[in-house]
Scaffold this motif. Structure first.
Motif, PDB file in Angstrom:
ATOM      1  N   ALA B  32      56.369 -62.868 -10.963  1.00 44.17           N
ATOM      2  CA  ALA B  32      55.067 -62.443 -10.439  1.00 44.17           C
ATOM      3  C   ALA B  32      54.043 -62.635 -11.561  1.00 44.17           C
ATOM      4  CB  ALA B  32      55.153 -61.008  -9.961  1.00 44.17           C
ATOM      5  N   ALA B 102      48.904 -50.937 -20.495  1.00 50.07           N
ATOM      6  CA  ALA B 102      48.829 -52.003 -21.505  1.00 50.07           C
ATOM      7  C   ALA B 102      47.380 -52.325 -21.893  1.00 50.07           C
ATOM      8  CB  ALA B 102      49.538 -53.259 -21.006  1.00 50.07           C
ATOM      9  N   LYS B 185      49.522 -39.171 -19.814  1.00 53.68           N
ATOM     10  CA  LYS B 185      50.450 -40.142 -20.407  1.00 53.68           C
ATOM     11  C   LYS B 185      50.390 -39.997 -21.926  1.00 53.68           C
ATOM     12  CE  LYS B 185      50.965 -45.241 -20.599  1.00 53.68           C
ATOM     13  NZ  LYS B 185      50.443 -46.522 -20.083  1.00 53.68           N
TER      14      LYS B 185
HETATM   15  C1  LIG Z   1      52.270 -55.676 -24.156  1.00 50.65           C
HETATM   16  C2  LIG Z   1      52.678 -55.079 -22.845  1.00 50.65           C
HETATM   17  C3  LIG Z   1      52.434 -53.745 -22.629  1.00 50.65           C
HETATM   18  C4  LIG Z   1      52.804 -53.168 -21.423  1.00 50.65           C
HETATM   19  N1  LIG Z   1      52.514 -51.854 -21.230  1.00 50.65           N
HETATM   20  C5  LIG Z   1      52.807 -51.301 -20.040  1.00 50.65           C
HETATM   21  C6  LIG Z   1      52.460 -49.947 -19.760  1.00 50.65           C
HETATM   22  O1  LIG Z   1      51.821 -49.257 -20.561  1.00 50.65           O
HETATM   23  N2  LIG Z   1      52.832 -49.420 -18.569  1.00 50.65           N
HETATM   24  C7  LIG Z   1      53.501 -50.162 -17.641  1.00 50.65           C
HETATM   25  O2  LIG Z   1      53.787 -49.642 -16.579  1.00 50.65           O
HETATM   26  N3  LIG Z   1      53.810 -51.443 -17.855  1.00 50.65           N
HETATM   27  C8  LIG Z   1      53.491 -52.033 -19.030  1.00 50.65           C
HETATM   28  N4  LIG Z   1      53.811 -53.346 -19.239  1.00 50.65           N
HETATM   29  C9  LIG Z   1      54.537 -54.092 -18.197  1.00 50.65           C
HETATM   30  C10 LIG Z   1      53.560 -54.754 -17.221  1.00 50.65           C
HETATM   31  O3  LIG Z   1      52.942 -53.777 -16.440  1.00 50.65           O
HETATM   32  C11 LIG Z   1      54.265 -55.774 -16.336  1.00 50.65           C
HETATM   33  O4  LIG Z   1      53.253 -56.507 -15.785  1.00 50.65           O
HETATM   34  C12 LIG Z   1      55.138 -55.243 -15.230  1.00 50.65           C
HETATM   35  O5  LIG Z   1      56.141 -54.387 -15.688  1.00 50.65           O
HETATM   36  C13 LIG Z   1      55.859 -56.382 -14.493  1.00 50.65           C
HETATM   37  O6  LIG Z   1      54.992 -57.004 -13.630  1.00 50.65           O
HETATM   38  P1  LIG Z   1      54.862 -58.562 -13.535  1.00 50.65           P
HETATM   39  O7  LIG Z   1      54.046 -58.857 -12.354  1.00 50.65           O
HETATM   40  O8  LIG Z   1      54.389 -59.076 -14.821  1.00 50.65           O
HETATM   41  O9  LIG Z   1      56.389 -58.986 -13.252  1.00 50.65           O
HETATM   42  P2  LIG Z   1      57.278 -60.153 -13.821  1.00 50.65           P
HETATM   43  O10 LIG Z   1      57.371 -60.058 -15.295  1.00 50.65           O
HETATM   44  O11 LIG Z   1      56.856 -61.442 -13.259  1.00 50.65           O
HETATM   45  O12 LIG Z   1      58.670 -59.761 -13.154  1.00 50.65           O
HETATM   46  C14 LIG Z   1      59.398 -58.636 -13.562  1.00 50.65           C
HETATM   47  C15 LIG Z   1      60.710 -58.590 -12.788  1.00 50.65           C
HETATM   48  O13 LIG Z   1      60.489 -58.267 -11.431  1.00 50.65           O
HETATM   49  C16 LIG Z   1      60.929 -59.300 -10.571  1.00 50.65           C
HETATM   50  N5  LIG Z   1      59.919 -59.401  -9.504  1.00 50.65           N
HETATM   51  C17 LIG Z   1      58.589 -59.561  -9.676  1.00 50.65           C
HETATM   52  N6  LIG Z   1      57.975 -59.521  -8.510  1.00 50.65           N
HETATM   53  C18 LIG Z   1      58.914 -59.326  -7.559  1.00 50.65           C
HETATM   54  C19 LIG Z   1      58.894 -59.181  -6.159  1.00 50.65           C
HETATM   55  N7  LIG Z   1      57.740 -59.223  -5.477  1.00 50.65           N
HETATM   56  N8  LIG Z   1      60.052 -58.989  -5.515  1.00 50.65           N
HETATM   57  C20 LIG Z   1      61.216 -58.937  -6.179  1.00 50.65           C
HETATM   58  N9  LIG Z   1      61.302 -59.056  -7.509  1.00 50.65           N
HETATM   59  C21 LIG Z   1      60.162 -59.247  -8.182  1.00 50.65           C
HETATM   60  C22 LIG Z   1      61.057 -60.523 -11.427  1.00 50.65           C
HETATM   61  O14 LIG Z   1      62.018 -61.396 -10.940  1.00 50.65           O
HETATM   62  C23 LIG Z   1      61.460 -59.914 -12.758  1.00 50.65           C
HETATM   63  O15 LIG Z   1      62.815 -59.666 -12.797  1.00 50.65           O
HETATM   64  C24 LIG Z   1      53.449 -53.942 -20.426  1.00 50.65           C
HETATM   65  C25 LIG Z   1      53.714 -55.285 -20.659  1.00 50.65           C
HETATM   66  C26 LIG Z   1      53.318 -55.867 -21.841  1.00 50.65           C
HETATM   67  C27 LIG Z   1      53.583 -57.319 -22.069  1.00 50.65           C
END
Ligand SMILES: Cc1cc2nc3c(=O)[nH]c(=O)nc-3n(C[C@H](O)[C@H](O)[C@H](O)COP(=O)(O)OP(=O)(O)OC[C@H]3O[C@@H](n4cnc5c(N)ncnc54)[C@H](O)[C@@H]3O)c2cc1C
Lengths: 795, 282
Positions: B32, B102, B185
């Protein structure tokens, strides 16, 4: 007082002129940096370059039984035996009793820390090189690791280097009658302090690129280093290429802070391999490698006892500093640098006449220690300054008042400390007074009475003072037992025929603003516009030999060299100008890009035109051309001492264990300031790193020797929201030992912040029965201490 | 820190993505926002031969609103929720939560569905969606099914979904208009995951109170005793605080492991401060 060279004769500047010493000149280098036009190691674009991934040890301590290289990987994987006849790095001190060890460029028989390089893998891209590294199978015969200080001190632990135990060196600085001091004391205060192991975290990691230049018949090594000339010297010895066929270049370097102030194993391995290949190879350190395998810092355990009179005047001090230096001695500092420094400077800015110190360096299966901004000073300052607060409490006085009473006084200057350092100048107590005034002690105390105990937030006030030894001269490096003596710096100052100026310096500018401040020194002597001056540095092919940028030395040392060369050049410019103006040379002054004599003047351009292109216009007997090369050494072999007092107000949230910094003030003295704006930036940046040291940064290892913080998710560094704007007061007492009275100051900000913040947190939590003597002061540590104190009270 | 080689494809629609996932042996992973997946790939903690990008699939970017619920496509980003480019079900709670995840660069790409699918116990959405009583619409080879929040997050990085399924959208029930909330938080520095997260929603009009403690245990902890103590409480009093402390202790005792002393202090603070926010105590 020992004078090691002729007086510098470049007197302190009183009233700054535009563009000259003391002016807030905007930085020449910022144009390219702000436009994203800096050129760092990873930006170099040389055709045919292959990228390197190092295969690194995944285990802390093991013998290597076998290394299986995948089929078809010939010419893409290289082990130690493939690098030719090279020597292992052997960094030693000449001090009797120092135990040396070999540190091979690539591990072949034994690995001693997670991250130690074993093989070089090449690929068209870094990703391909990593794929290759992943296919190599190493058969390890694992050995029990030695991880923490207590294990390393235990004679029953396995010995890393075949010594009788894991103690690398013990230093015993001191002097005076400690027993008499103890007897005369009204109070004796003892504590144990710990400062955690840290990573350095320069914005740009380390990196090396090398190739054999067929036309020039020389090995070209680009390295993200702070000291290209010195690296050339040691590389030449280790890999057997003579120095005149070796060129070391540091391109733009994105921060160093000491981590690039050593010979890197990767430099040796890559230079040796490039000598044997027909194409360039490059390694760009990534953040994971940086956090695991770069030289790390700190990890100290210091036990300190002070004997003081009823006013808190310290009569004698007793210290044992144990430093876990990791697996190897790195060149040139050796593993013993930190422990020796801590034990050697623990008396701080105070007139303490009796001292017994012990600095113990132990080795372990962790990444080797290297210098990091402040080196042993943040730990020494933290230890001593925490104890001063406890002394103040023991005698019932304000900590800043006790500090004032203990300080070396101006009329005692120059003052020889009990460990042999020569404090040069300044009013140390005045820095405490000014910091106390800036922070408004009575107002903070009133606020504490008003607010503390009314809710979960507790306000605290902390001070810390220090002296910072800078621009260490010849005596200091000899006293430390270094195998090379970094006692001087060099510069060439060269006009071009069109009247512009080039400075060629052996220092390396990686954020300090030296492309501007060295130009300001030349402006001071030659009347040129600093914006018209080019400072070339960081390349063994463009400047005369010199030592590089570290230990808060470049402004004093290279500034002194530029000043002397410019002064000599100015004499010649004046002679030629006098000839053109038909006046006497001593009637000529240089300002505004002109040579001026009364109402008459001639542009410098006419002088350089005569010097380079029209020898017929020169005075009789005057040689053509306009350039000078000189060196500079400070008059005192232990350098110039900057000093400061930091004052900080914090709020500790007893519900979360989080610490918020409310106010931060610094009163400091670095002698004559070449550019106050740059000085302020250095203070602010140093404090930011000190805040990381105090509150956030820690590189813990598990009992198997695995580093637990290998990404920024686990290794926390302060960001802009965590760093307050520091209020700064400048004191300006010139050093009698340096050109223009300049003192170094690059490390200062980082030195006192851990001590000041821990003092403030302890001040806040004292009513709750809590005392914390360990960095970083995490929510877990604060809340655990609060819980323990509560349990204790309930009993 | 470079990934192993992998194939990359962009799914055109949900059936396309499901088709890619259908073969369990093929090792396909959907991406995603990539904000969690890409770091895992770079650190070589995970290797997938094929990555199918779903971030541009129109159906997954949809958002809608009925009288009692807001529907968010799985690929709506944190940034869009922060900016109010999605309907808000809970008096500003979701916008607030989004803005604290983040840094903006991560929020521009990271998605609510990715966060829920990853089921990191420290993730903001996992805690928030549990507190809001969200429902997860999941589509797979056997069609579509709906899973309620308590049944969605089973263990760290483990949800009710199979590898052949896709989270399509999230249905978040609306609170009444005068509902209040608190969200606390604890982070050591800005932009980090929470060490603990407390989410409290008070909806007196519906006689509902919900309290969730996130990040402190393997899955977010529904603090039912605390919620019961808060239900109908008109304002903060010393008596309420005392009752809440007892209730919090009772809830924590049901956690999946005993809390160490420092954690116990921090989680109690977290829940109580979220509760004071929800009750409008400054
Ligand atoms: C520096 C940094 C700081 C962060 N800080 C925080 C924070 O403070 N709080 C917080 O909550 N998060 C934080 N995150 C995580 C961030 O919110 C991510 O975006 C989130 O956890 C995953 O979303 P994504 O869309 O990027 O998923 P992806 O990285 O694309 O996917 C994550 C996983 O989910 C699966 N997936 C994705 N979409 C679907 C779907 N529709 N159906 C089935 N499986 C799916 C993928 O296959 C993968 O395994 C941080 C990330 C970073 C890099």
């Amino acid at each position: 007082m020992s004078l090691t060279s002729a007086p510098p004769a470049l007197a302190a500047v009183t009233a700054p002129r535009p563009g000259c010493i003391g002016d807030r000149v905007l930085r020449n280098e910022d144009g390219r940096f702000l436009a994203g036009h800096g050129e760092y190691l990873a930006d170099l674009d040389v055709p045919g370059t292959r990228e390197i991934a190092f295969l690194r040890s995944p285990v802390a301590h093991a013998r290597i039984r076998a290394i299986a290289i995948p089929e078809g990987a010939e010419g893409r994987v290289f082990l130690l035996k493939d690098l030719g006849d090279i020597h292992p790095v052997r960094a030693v001190l000449t001090s009797p009793g120092f135990r040396g060890s070999d540190y091979p460029a690539l591990a072949a028989d034994t690995v001693r820390f997670v991250g130690e390089p074993i093989a070089i893998c090449l690929g068209a891209t870094r990703a391909e090189a990593e794929d290759l590294a992943q296919e190599i199978v190493v058969d390890f015969d694992e050995l029990p690791p030695v991880v923490e200080i207590e294990q390393a001190l235990d004679p029953a632990s396995p010995s890393l280097h075949g010594w009788p135990d894991n103690i690398c060196f013990v230093s015993t600085p001191g002097g005076g009658d400690l027993d008499a001091a103890a007897k005369a004391a009204a109070v004796t205060v003892s504590r144990e302090f710990r400062m955690a192991r840290q990573c350095v975290v320069s914005l740009e990691g380390r990196g090396v690129m090398a190739w054999w230049d067929r036309r020039l018949q020389e090995l070209v090594v680009y390295s993200s280093t702070q000291q290209p000339h010195v690296i050339r010297t040691v590389l030449a010895k280790l890999i057997g290429v003579p120095e005149h066929q070796l060129r070391v270049v540091a391109p733009d370097v994105g921060g160093g802070f000491g981590v690039k102030n050593n010979l890197q194993q990767e430099e040796v391995a890559i230079a040796a391999l490039a000598r044997r290949l027909k194409f360039p190879i490059r390694w760009t350190e990534d953040r994971r490698e940086h956090l695991i395998a770069s030289p790390q810092a700190r990890e100290h355990r210091v036990r300190l006892t002070a004997h003081a009179d009823a006013q808190g005047r310290i009569l004698g001090l007793e210290a044992e500093a144990v430093v876990n230096a990791g697996a190897y001695s790195i060149w040139p500092w050796s593993a013993a640098m930190e422990a020796n420094m801590v034990a050697g400077i623990l008396t701080g800015p105070y007139a303490i006449e009796a001292y017994r110190g012990r600095g113990v360096t132990v080795v372990s299966n962790k990444a080797p220690l290297g210098p990091y901004r402040g080196v042993g000073r943040p730990s020494a300052c933290f230890t001593l300054e925490r104890l001063v607060d406890e002394i103040a409490r023991a005698v019932g006085r304000e900590p800043h008042a006790v500090r004032i009473d203990n300080m070396v006084r101006p009329e005692q200057m120059p003052y020889r400390t009990v460990t042999g350092k020569l404090f040069d100048s300044g009013d140390y107590a005045e820095s405490v007074r000014q910091a106390a005034a800036m922070i408004d002690v009575p107002a903070v105390r009133a606020r504490q009475t008003r607010e503390n105990g009314k809710g979960p937030r507790f306000i605290g006030l902390g001070f810390a003072s220090y002296t910072e030894q800078t621009a260490h001269g010849t005596d200091e490096w000899i006293a430390r037992g270094l195998t090379e003596v970094f006692g001087y710096e060099t510069a060439t100052v060269r006009f071009t025929p069109d009247g512009k100026l080039i400075i060629e310096a052996a220092i390396q500018n990686h954020g300090q603003g030296l492309e501007t401040t060295l130009a300001q020194v030349a402006a001071e002597e030659l009347g040129v516009d600093p914006a018209d001056v080019v400072v070339r540095h960081g390349d063994t092919a463009v400047s005369p030999y010199g030592m590089g940028t570290f230990a808060s030395r470049s402004m004093v040392m290279a500034g002194g060299a530029v000043g002397r060369a410019s002064r000599q050049l100015a004499e010649k410019v004046k002679r030629i100008a006098a000839h053109l103006l038909q006046v006497k040379p001593d009637e000529v002054t240089l300002a505004g890009n002109c040579a001026v004599a009364g109402a008459r003047s001639v542009p410098l351009k006419s002088v350089t035109d005569a010097a380079f292109l029209h020898p017929e216009n020169l005075p009789a007997g005057e040689e053509p051309c306009l350039d000078e090369t000189t060196t500079f050494q400070p008059l005192s072999g232990t350098g110039a001492f900057a000093y400061a007092t930091h004052a900080v107000v914090v709020a500790v949230d007893t519900g979360t264990g989080l610490v918020e910094i409310l106010e931060y003030a610094v009163a400091h003295d670095c002698g004559t300031m070449v550019n106050p704006m740059i000085v302020e930036g250095q203070v602010q940046g140093g404090v930011a790193q000190g805040i990381g040291n105090a509150l956030l940064e820690e590189s813990p290892y598990d009992s198997g020797g695995q580093p637990l913080a290998s990404t920024f998710a686990d290794y926390l560094v302060p960001g802009a929201p965590e760093v307050p704007t520091v209020r700064i007061a400048h004191l300006e007492t010139p050093s009698p030992f340096t050109a223009y009275g300049i003192k170094g100051m690059g490390e200062g900000g980082a030195i006192a912040a851990p001590a000041a913040i821990l003092n403030a947190v302890n001040d806040a939590l004292r009513p709750l029965g809590v005392e914390l003597n360990e960095t970083p002061i995490t929510p877990k540590r604060i809340l655990t201490a609060l819980h323990d104190a509560r349990t204790e009270r309930a009993r | 820190m470079k990934p192993m080689p992998f194939d990359y494809a962009r799914a055109t629609d949900v059936p396309d993505a499901l088709a890619a996932l259908a073969d369990a042996e093929a090792g396909v992973r959907v991406m995603a926002g990539g904000q969690s997946l890409v770091p895992m790939l770079n650190l070589r903690l995970a290797t997938f031969p094929r990555v199918v990008d779903i971030s541009k699939v129109a159906e997954l970017r949809e958002r809608g609103e009925t009288a009692d619920a807001v529907t968010l496509g799985a690929c709506v980003t944190h940034g869009e929720i922060e900016d109010g480019e999605a309907p808000e079900p809970a008096a500003g709670l979701m916008r607030h939560v989004a803005s604290g995840i983040a840094y903006r660069a991560v929020r521009n790409r990271g998605t609510i569905g990715g966060s829920a699918s990853l089921a990191d116990a420290s993730a903001d959405w996992v805690t928030t969606l549990l507190a809001l009583g969200a429902r997860f619409v999941i589509r797979g080879p056997d069609g579509e099914r709906e899973v309620a929040a308590p049944d969605m997050f089973l263990a760290p990085y483990f949800t009710a979904m199979t590898d052949q399924e896709l989270l399509v959208r999230i249905v978040v029930p609306k609170t009444s208009r005068d509902a209040t909330w608190g969200y606390y938080k604890v982070t050591r520095r800005s932009g980090e995951y929470g060490l603990t997260i407390g989410a409290v929603i008070l909806d007196p009009a519906r006689d509902r109170a919900s309290v969730v403690l996130g990040a402190a245990s393997r899955t977010p902890l529904a603090c039912t005793a605390t919620a019961a103590a808060l239900r109908g409480a008109p304002r903060w009093t010393d008596a309420l605080e005392a009752a809440l402390r007892v209730a919090v202790a009772e809830d924590l005792a049901r956690g999946d492991r005993p809390f160490e002393p420092h954690e116990a202090i921090m989680v109690e603070t977290t829940i109580l401060r979220a509760a004071t926010q929800a009750l409008g105590v400054s």
